[in-house]
Design an enzyme around this catalytic site. Structure first.
Site, short mmCIF file in Angstrom:
data_model
loop_
_atom_site.label_atom_id
_atom_site.label_comp_id
_atom_site.label_asym_id
_atom_site.label_seq_id
_atom_site.Cartn_x
_atom_site.Cartn_y
_atom_site.Cartn_z
CE1 TYR A 57 -3.74 2.41 0.49
CE2 TYR A 57 -2.58 3.19 2.44
CZ TYR A 57 -3.60 3.33 1.51
OH TYR A 57 -4.46 4.39 1.60
CG ASP A 117 5.58 3.60 1.14
OD1 ASP A 117 5.84 4.27 2.16
OD2 ASP A 117 4.43 3.33 0.77
CE LYS A 142 0.54 4.64 8.42
NZ LYS A 142 0.62 3.90 7.18
C1 LIG Z 1 0.00 4.44 5.80
C2 LIG Z 1 0.82 4.21 4.62
C3 LIG Z 1 0.76 5.08 3.51
C4 LIG Z 1 -0.25 6.19 3.40
O1 LIG Z 1 -0.06 7.18 4.36
P1 LIG Z 1 -1.30 8.15 4.71
O2 LIG Z 1 -0.71 9.11 5.69
O3 LIG Z 1 -2.36 7.28 5.27
O4 LIG Z 1 -1.70 8.80 3.46
C5 LIG Z 1 1.65 4.88 2.47
N1 LIG Z 1 2.53 3.88 2.51
C6 LIG Z 1 2.62 3.00 3.55
C7 LIG Z 1 3.64 1.93 3.54
C8 LIG Z 1 1.73 3.14 4.61
O5 LIG Z 1 1.80 2.26 5.61
#
Ligand SMILES: *Cc1c(COP(=O)(O)O)cnc(C)c1O
Length: 428
Positions: A144, A239, A267
């Site tokens: 994701y 990511d 995060k």
């Molecule tokens: C949570 C998450 C996102 C998206 O971040 P948001 O602040 O919810 O837009 C993207 N990549 C990873 C790996 C994530 O865990």
């Protein structure tokens, strides 16, 4: 009734907010029942509107690595608030957090702050395309990267939970530039590079997948991706929205000693306020506006309250030498405790863990990619989830999520959690 006020609040919310929530996984759709509404949180605990206390393993989906309402973060935000909440002008604190982040994370010279992980990944891919002058990207099933169009092709987490891996509203034109590979499958990536010669701008991945449960990279997988990207003049984008500042000060790049070209954050970097960021070496970052032609902007980007929270968080993580070791030990302790209980009760399971990320899969095959992650028994998971909730332990309401260990958790909390598993396991 355990969740009386939460249930009443949810009925009201559903009338004016789609599904009653502002982010889908919160709605408990995958596990049934109505979501509990949070009222407050402190340290390892979150309290709901019915005044029940839960040991929290979601921690706002990752940011609260030091526990809720961590005092230096709270105080930094309060003090900053008194000076005005947004200016749309540069502020000194943006440079301070940037300097600290650049000193903590390997292979980056410059960092740009945005407002979410979604924005960070979306901007990173635009930068990769602008820098390489190529259009296509490779992503992995079950990873994701936020909800921007290019990534909603077999995205993990919420998108999987709701069985709509390819969201309506994403055009086929956009989708055709996103190529899908299986996580931990290097040959698959190699074949995509061969079939799309000189067309791949970047490979983007979670260096430890966390949105299909926790799935660490197999030995040699990240090294192999690095080599393939070098061979084909593509960028490797990590990511690290989940893993950044969580697996190590320098994230997965440090832990695995692999150099990424662009790194995305979110995060933890915001200390619980809405922050994302992406970073790279000068050569690449200088393509970004206003230095270069790749456009990216934000009215509230680098917001002083968000930067104050993030700076206080990173300061703590950068100065507490033992933190990552402590987190890992707590996670290992929980792993062993849960494992022993599930074995004792003959419950089919696989537990994945790395650093302070852990996931329990009710499946007997090893979980190493999206296909194997979907093989778990979801009925068992639902019972497990609701049982744990009743016992006062809050885990993510989906089998496709990772649990996050915070430093606020004590060994007493972990023992209480293992006891809860013992009680719940009897009825699984
Ligand atoms: C949570 C998450 C996102 C998206 O971040 P948001 O602040 O919810 O837009 C993207 N990549 C990873 C790996 C994530 O865990």
């Amino acid at each position: 009734m355990l969740y009386k006020r939460s249930s009443a609040l949810f009925v009201k919310a559903e009338k004016v907010i789609p599904g009653g929530v502002n982010s889908p996984v919160r709605a408990f759709k995958a596990v049934g029942g109505t979501p509990i509404f949070a009222k407050s949180a402190k340290g390892a605990y979150v309290y709901d509107e019915d005044n029940r206390r839960y040991i929290d393993y979601i921690n706002s989906w990752g940011p609260m690595i030091l526990g809720h309402a961590f005092e230096p973060v709270v105080n930094a935000v309060i003090e900053k608030t008194k000076l005005g909440t947004s200016f749309g002008m540069p502020t000194e604190i943006e440079t301070k957090i940037a300097e600290l982040a650049v000193s903590m994370v390997p292979n980056i010279d410059k960092i740009r702050f945005v407002n979410s992980g979604t924005e960070a990944c979306m901007s990173a891919v635009r930068l990769a395309r602008g820098y390489t002058s190529k259009d296509k990207i490779i992503k992995f099933s079950g990873c994701y990267h936020g909800h921007s169009d290019a990534f909603l092709i077999q995205a993990g987490s919420g998108a999987v939970t709701f069985g709509s891996p390819n969201s309506p509203g994403v055009t086929s034109g956009t989708a055709k530039d996103t190529l899908l590979a299986a996580y931990n499958d290097l040959e698959n990536v190699k074949a995509l590079f061969e079939a799309n010669k000189n067309e791949i701008a970047c490979v983007i991945l979670e260096p430890v997948a966390g949105n299909m449960g926790c799935i660490p990279p197999k030995e040699g997988f990240l090294e192999g991706l690095r080599a393939l990207c070098d061979e084909h003049n593509a960028l490797l984008v990590f990511d690290e929205v989940m893993t950044g500042f969580r697996l190590a000060k320098g994230g997965a790049q440090e832990l695995f000693n692999i150099k990424a070209d662009i790194v995305c954050f979110g995060k933890v970097v915001g200390g619980g306020l809405p922050v994302g960021a992406f970073a790279s070496r000068n050569e690449i970052m200088n393509h970004l506006a206003p230095l270069g032609a790749v456009y990216q902007a934000g009215t509230l980007s680098g917001n002083p309250l968000a930067m104050a929270a993030g700076l206080a968080m990173l300061l703590e993580l950068s100065t507490d030498e033992a933190i990552y070791k402590r987190l890992e030990e707590k996670t290992a302790y929980l792993h062993k405790g849960i494992e022993d209980v599930l074995v004792k009760h003959h419950i089919v399971h696989t537990i994945n863990r790395i650093g302070s990320m852990i996931s329990v899969h009710f499946s007997d095959n090893s979980v190493q990619d999206f296909d194997s992650a979907t093989k778990g028994n979801n009925d068992t998971f639902k019972k497990f989830f609701h049982g744990m909730l009743e016992q006062g332990v809050y885990i993510a309401p989906s089998a496709f999520e990772t649990w996050f260990i915070s430093d606020a958790l004590t060994y007493e909390d972990l023992d209480e959690t293992i006891k809860a598993v013992e009680k719940v396991a009897v009825n699984l």
